[in-house]
Design an enzyme around this catalytic site. Structure first.
Site, PDB file in Angstrom:
ATOM      1  N   LYS A  24      -0.661   1.216  -6.443  1.00 40.87           N
ATOM      2  CA  LYS A  24      -0.872   0.892  -5.264  1.00 40.87           C
ATOM      3  C   LYS A  24      -2.211   1.272  -4.425  1.00 40.87           C
ATOM      4  O   LYS A  24      -2.493   2.745  -4.791  1.00 40.87           O
ATOM      5  CB  LYS A  24       0.547   1.906  -4.662  1.00 40.87           C
ATOM      6  CG  LYS A  24       1.714   1.015  -4.867  1.00 40.87           C
ATOM      7  CD  LYS A  24       2.922   1.509  -4.141  1.00 40.87           C
ATOM      8  CE  LYS A  24       4.051   0.717  -4.595  1.00 40.87           C
ATOM      9  NZ  LYS A  24       5.397   1.474  -3.849  1.00 40.87           N
ATOM     10  N   GLU A  37      -1.204   4.666   6.232  1.00 40.22           N
ATOM     11  CA  GLU A  37      -1.261   4.517   4.665  1.00 40.22           C
ATOM     12  C   GLU A  37      -0.029   4.814   3.985  1.00 40.22           C
ATOM     13  O   GLU A  37       0.558   5.779   4.252  1.00 40.22           O
ATOM     14  CB  GLU A  37      -2.529   5.349   4.176  1.00 40.22           C
ATOM     15  CG  GLU A  37      -3.923   4.743   3.860  1.00 40.22           C
ATOM     16  CD  GLU A  37      -3.857   3.690   2.709  1.00 40.22           C
ATOM     17  OE1 GLU A  37      -2.834   3.579   2.151  1.00 40.22           O
ATOM     18  OE2 GLU A  37      -4.803   2.816   2.460  1.00 40.22           O
ATOM     19  N   ASP A  38       0.043   4.112   2.750  1.00 40.96           N
ATOM     20  CA  ASP A  38       1.244   4.330   1.860  1.00 40.96           C
ATOM     21  C   ASP A  38       0.873   4.807   0.626  1.00 40.96           C
ATOM     22  O   ASP A  38       1.811   5.356  -0.362  1.00 40.96           O
ATOM     23  CB  ASP A  38       2.102   3.096   1.691  1.00 40.96           C
ATOM     24  CG  ASP A  38       1.232   2.139   0.938  1.00 40.96           C
ATOM     25  OD1 ASP A  38       0.282   1.956   1.327  1.00 40.96           O
ATOM     26  OD2 ASP A  38       2.162   1.779  -0.253  1.00 40.96           O
ATOM     27  N   LYS A  57     -10.824   1.991  -2.082  1.00 46.32           N
ATOM     28  CA  LYS A  57     -10.295   3.352  -1.692  1.00 46.32           C
ATOM     29  C   LYS A  57     -10.095   3.988  -3.044  1.00 46.32           C
ATOM     30  O   LYS A  57      -9.820   3.216  -4.004  1.00 46.32           O
ATOM     31  CB  LYS A  57      -8.805   3.310  -1.282  1.00 46.32           C
ATOM     32  CG  LYS A  57      -8.849   2.304   0.190  1.00 46.32           C
ATOM     33  CD  LYS A  57      -7.525   1.940   0.434  1.00 46.32           C
ATOM     34  CE  LYS A  57      -7.499   0.909   1.686  1.00 46.32           C
ATOM     35  NZ  LYS A  57      -5.957   0.562   2.093  1.00 46.32           N
ATOM     36  N   SER A  97      -7.383  -2.837   4.293  1.00 46.74           N
ATOM     37  CA  SER A  97      -6.826  -3.136   2.882  1.00 46.74           C
ATOM     38  C   SER A  97      -7.771  -3.412   2.031  1.00 46.74           C
ATOM     39  O   SER A  97      -8.716  -3.943   2.009  1.00 46.74           O
ATOM     40  CB  SER A  97      -5.888  -4.264   3.172  1.00 46.74           C
ATOM     41  OG  SER A  97      -5.459  -4.751   1.903  1.00 46.74           O
ATOM     42  N   ALA A  98      -7.474  -2.875   0.876  1.00 47.15           N
ATOM     43  CA  ALA A  98      -8.279  -3.177  -0.395  1.00 47.15           C
ATOM     44  C   ALA A  98      -7.933  -4.820  -0.885  1.00 47.15           C
ATOM     45  O   ALA A  98      -8.695  -5.223  -1.757  1.00 47.15           O
ATOM     46  CB  ALA A  98      -7.685  -2.349  -1.717  1.00 47.15           C
ATOM     47  N   ASP A 121      -3.270  -0.132   6.767  1.00 51.16           N
ATOM     48  CA  ASP A 121      -3.290  -0.561   5.620  1.00 51.16           C
ATOM     49  C   ASP A 121      -2.358  -1.841   5.460  1.00 51.16           C
ATOM     50  O   ASP A 121      -1.272  -2.088   6.433  1.00 51.16           O
ATOM     51  CB  ASP A 121      -2.837   0.536   4.574  1.00 51.16           C
ATOM     52  CG  ASP A 121      -2.579   0.073   3.248  1.00 51.16           C
ATOM     53  OD1 ASP A 121      -3.378  -0.395   2.637  1.00 51.16           O
ATOM     54  OD2 ASP A 121      -1.387   0.256   2.830  1.00 51.16           O
ATOM     55  N   LEU A 122      -2.270  -2.762   4.755  1.00 51.58           N
ATOM     56  CA  LEU A 122      -1.351  -3.928   4.468  1.00 51.58           C
ATOM     57  C   LEU A 122      -0.181  -3.522   3.528  1.00 51.58           C
ATOM     58  O   LEU A 122       0.977  -3.293   3.875  1.00 51.58           O
ATOM     59  CB  LEU A 122      -2.158  -5.042   4.166  1.00 51.58           C
ATOM     60  CG  LEU A 122      -1.471  -6.225   4.164  1.00 51.58           C
ATOM     61  CD1 LEU A 122      -0.941  -6.700   5.563  1.00 51.58           C
ATOM     62  CD2 LEU A 122      -2.481  -7.649   3.553  1.00 51.58           C
ATOM     63  N   ASP A 123      -0.598  -3.488   2.260  1.00 45.90           N
ATOM     64  CA  ASP A 123       0.575  -3.584   1.138  1.00 45.90           C
ATOM     65  C   ASP A 123       1.226  -2.129   1.478  1.00 45.90           C
ATOM     66  O   ASP A 123       0.584  -1.050   1.245  1.00 45.90           O
ATOM     67  CB  ASP A 123       0.064  -3.630  -0.157  1.00 45.90           C
ATOM     68  CG  ASP A 123       1.045  -3.288  -1.187  1.00 45.90           C
ATOM     69  OD1 ASP A 123       2.245  -3.619  -0.940  1.00 45.90           O
ATOM     70  OD2 ASP A 123       0.515  -2.775  -2.292  1.00 45.90           O
ATOM     71  N   THR A 149       3.964  -6.103  -0.219  1.00 41.97           N
ATOM     72  CA  THR A 149       3.505  -6.968  -1.506  1.00 41.97           C
ATOM     73  C   THR A 149       3.274  -6.450  -2.694  1.00 41.97           C
ATOM     74  O   THR A 149       3.275  -7.104  -3.616  1.00 41.97           O
ATOM     75  CB  THR A 149       2.027  -7.433  -0.887  1.00 41.97           C
ATOM     76  OG1 THR A 149       1.311  -6.300  -0.699  1.00 41.97           O
ATOM     77  CG2 THR A 149       1.975  -8.695   0.105  1.00 41.97           C
TER      78      THR A 149
HETATM   79  P1  B16 Z   1      -5.720  -7.945  -4.353  1.00 40.22           P
HETATM   80  P2  B16 Z   1      -3.758  -2.306   0.299  1.00 40.22           P
HETATM   81  C1  B16 Z   1      -3.772  -3.102  -2.277  1.00 40.22           C
HETATM   82  O1  B16 Z   1      -3.609  -3.491  -0.803  1.00 40.22           O
HETATM   83  C2  B16 Z   1      -2.417  -3.105  -3.124  1.00 40.22           C
HETATM   84  O2  B16 Z   1      -1.977  -1.810  -2.878  1.00 40.22           O
HETATM   85  C3  B16 Z   1      -3.051  -2.927  -4.495  1.00 40.22           C
HETATM   86  O3  B16 Z   1      -1.980  -2.908  -5.486  1.00 40.22           O
HETATM   87  C4  B16 Z   1      -3.971  -4.227  -4.931  1.00 40.22           C
HETATM   88  O4  B16 Z   1      -4.551  -3.945  -6.204  1.00 40.22           O
HETATM   89  C5  B16 Z   1      -4.930  -4.003  -3.819  1.00 40.22           C
HETATM   90  O5  B16 Z   1      -5.052  -4.400  -2.696  1.00 40.22           O
HETATM   91  C6  B16 Z   1      -6.001  -5.463  -4.338  1.00 40.22           C
HETATM   92  O6  B16 Z   1      -5.315  -6.514  -4.031  1.00 40.22           O
HETATM   93  O7  B16 Z   1      -5.885  -8.183  -5.868  1.00 40.22           O
HETATM   94  O8  B16 Z   1      -4.830  -8.921  -3.576  1.00 40.22           O
HETATM   95  O9  B16 Z   1      -7.382  -8.048  -3.974  1.00 40.22           O
HETATM   96  O10 B16 Z   1      -2.364  -1.452  -0.024  1.00 40.22           O
HETATM   97  O11 B16 Z   1      -4.917  -1.694   0.306  1.00 40.22           O
HETATM   98  O12 B16 Z   1      -3.136  -3.104   1.529  1.00 40.22           O
HETATM   99 MG    MG Z   2      -0.909   0.203   0.703  1.00 43.68          MG
END
Ligand code: B16
Ligand code: MG
Length: 215
Positions: free
Chosen positions: A44, A168-169, A144, A113-114, A8-10, A16
């Site tokens: 998150k 994953e966090d 997710k 990542s989402a 996962d990224l964030d 982030t």
């Molecule tokens: P964006 P991850 C997610 O990243 C974030 O945790 C979540 O807070 C955010 O809404 C989502 O990405 C979408 O991000 O607005 O940049 O498309 O944890 O899946 O890496």
């Molecule tokens: Mg995350």
């Protein structure tokens, strides 16, 4: 046997969440209410539009679809401005070294990542070349906790889901990994990530041996 790692990224590679929070709070304030860091925890790992729904619910507001898309675009513009300053020193401790060790051991590496901004962030962090495959919010239709992101990552790596481990966090991400039939290592506080197969506080001093404990 684990043959691939999906990160996962964030919250796993870089924090982030603090920039998402600044942008969501700015939007809430503009709409006339406050949004706390505790409220932000609920966002998150979930998609931008699902995050907006939670924010509006917290503020007791509802809008038509067109307005919601405009609000999400406004938040994203602020977020993109914030992350344009991200540098390598914001990488979470030990994660780059762990990815390097995984690659050296012959494991395949994917991002799951989402975020629709994932490629920009990887590039700012000079990490793009480490990933065999990047699956982000621009490549899937279901967010997710749906397993689509991780199943597509495994498919594009040419691996069976049972041979993949997800880092994953967020609760939504752990559910997605389990529904994909994969092992999942939670990154963070164990009490909040109870459904993971194992939880690590972060990647500092973490060796590849942890993967053998998953079998
Ligand atoms: P964006 P991850 C997610 O990243 C974030 O945790 C979540 O807070 C955010 O809404 C989502 O990405 C979408 O991000 O607005 O940049 O498309 O944890 O899946 O890496
Ligand atoms: Mg995350």
């Amino acid at each position: 046997m684990i043959k691939g790692c999906i990160f996962d990224l964030d919250g796993v590679i870089v924090n982030t969440a603090k920039y998402h929070y600044l942008a969501w709070k700015r939007l809430a304030n503009e709409l006339g209410f406050d949004f706390s860091e505790k409220d932000n925890e609920r966002l998150k790992g979930i998609s931008r539009m699902a995050s907006l729904e939670i924010l509006l619910e917290a503020g007791g507001l509802s809008f038509d679809n067109e307005t919601k898309l405009a609000l999400a675009a406004k938040k994203n513009k602020w977020y993109v401005d914030y992350i344009s300053f991200i540098k390598e020193d914001e990488l979470l401790p030990g994660v780059k070294e762990f990815i390097e060790k995984s690659k050296a051991a012959g494991l395949k590496i994917a991002l799951g990542s989402a975020s629709k901004n994932a490629s920009t962030i990887l590039s700012r962090l000079k990490l793009t070349d480490y990933f065999d495959i990047v699956i982000d919010g621009t490549k899937v239709s279901k967010a997710k906790p749906d397993p689509e992101i991780f199943l597509l990552a495994a498919q594009e790596l040419g691996l069976s889901p049972v041979d993949c481990v997800v880092f994953e966090d967020a609760k939504a991400g752990i559910e997605a990994a389990k529904r994909a039939g994969m092992k999942c290592i939670g990154v963070g506080i164990s009490s909040q990530l109870a459904d993971a197969d194992m939880v690590i506080p972060g990647f500092e001093n973490i060796d590849l041996d942890i993967l053998f404990c998953l079998a």
